[in-house]
Design a protein around this motif. Structure first.
Motif, PDB file in Angstrom:
ATOM      1  N   GLY A  72       1.003   3.798  -2.783  1.00 53.95           N
ATOM      2  CA  GLY A  72       0.018   4.874  -2.827  1.00 53.95           C
ATOM      3  C   GLY A  72       0.514   6.206  -2.308  1.00 53.95           C
ATOM      4  O   GLY A  72      -0.173   7.214  -2.438  1.00 53.95           O
ATOM      5  N   LEU A 127      -1.228   2.108 -15.520  1.00 59.38           N
ATOM      6  CA  LEU A 127      -1.210   1.117 -14.453  1.00 59.38           C
ATOM      7  C   LEU A 127      -1.447  -0.246 -15.067  1.00 59.38           C
ATOM      8  O   LEU A 127      -2.496  -0.502 -15.640  1.00 59.38           O
ATOM      9  N   LEU A 155      -3.885   3.256  -4.451  1.00 57.58           N
ATOM     10  CA  LEU A 155      -3.543   3.543  -5.848  1.00 57.58           C
ATOM     11  C   LEU A 155      -4.493   4.561  -6.466  1.00 57.58           C
ATOM     12  O   LEU A 155      -4.106   5.347  -7.320  1.00 57.58           O
ATOM     13  N   TRP A 156      -5.755   4.537  -6.032  1.00 52.95           N
ATOM     14  CA  TRP A 156      -6.765   5.394  -6.653  1.00 52.95           C
ATOM     15  C   TRP A 156      -6.605   6.869  -6.284  1.00 52.95           C
ATOM     16  O   TRP A 156      -7.286   7.721  -6.845  1.00 52.95           O
ATOM     17  N   LEU A 196      -0.936   9.454 -11.948  1.00 57.04           N
ATOM     18  CA  LEU A 196      -0.858   8.134 -12.572  1.00 57.04           C
ATOM     19  C   LEU A 196      -1.601   8.110 -13.900  1.00 57.04           C
ATOM     20  O   LEU A 196      -2.788   8.423 -13.972  1.00 57.04           O
ATOM     21  N   SER A 199       0.829  -1.207   0.000  1.00 57.45           N
ATOM     22  CA  SER A 199       0.000   0.000   0.000  1.00 57.45           C
ATOM     23  C   SER A 199       0.862   1.254   0.000  1.00 57.45           C
ATOM     24  O   SER A 199       0.408   2.322  -0.406  1.00 57.45           O
ATOM     25  N   ILE A 229       3.097   2.652 -13.420  1.00 58.68           N
ATOM     26  CA  ILE A 229       3.392   1.472 -12.612  1.00 58.68           C
ATOM     27  C   ILE A 229       3.105   0.258 -13.476  1.00 58.68           C
ATOM     28  O   ILE A 229       1.988   0.089 -13.964  1.00 58.68           O
TER      29      ILE A 229
END
Length: 95
Positions: A52, A84, A75-76, A81, A49, A60
């Motif tokens: 993040g 992914l 990640l959200w 980003l 995690s 990524i």
């Protein structure tokens, strides 16, 4: 691990090797990291995690490994980003 000491690292490309083991949580200490490519290795365990916390990261790619567990919800929140790729693993969860 020593990975967390690379405080100015922007690009981490270790794809298409025979790397095994897990992704260390110290990856979250790489605050200047823009891209991380670990695909096509033999990496196991979960996606930490701590990924993040990488606010500058835009790519990524950890596909084609043996990662399992939940996809980290952290990640959200990565606003930069743009790419992914978690494919070809055993990850689960909601997106």
């Amino acid at each position: 691990t020593e990975l967390g000491k690379l405080s100015n690292l922007q690009y981490l490309r270790l794809d298409d090797n025979l790397i095994s083991g897990t992704i260390p949580t110290e990856v979250g200490m790489l605050s200047t990291l823009i891209q991380i490519y670990l695909h096509s290795n033999d990496i196991t365990g979960h996606l930490p995690s701590a990924v993040g916390t990488l606010s500058s990261i835009n790519e990524i790619n950890v596909n084609n490994n043996h990662l399992d567990g939940d996809i980290p919800s952290e990640l959200w929140s990565l606003a930069q980003l743009t790419h992914l790729d978690l494919s070809a693993n055993n990850l689960h969860g909601t997106i």
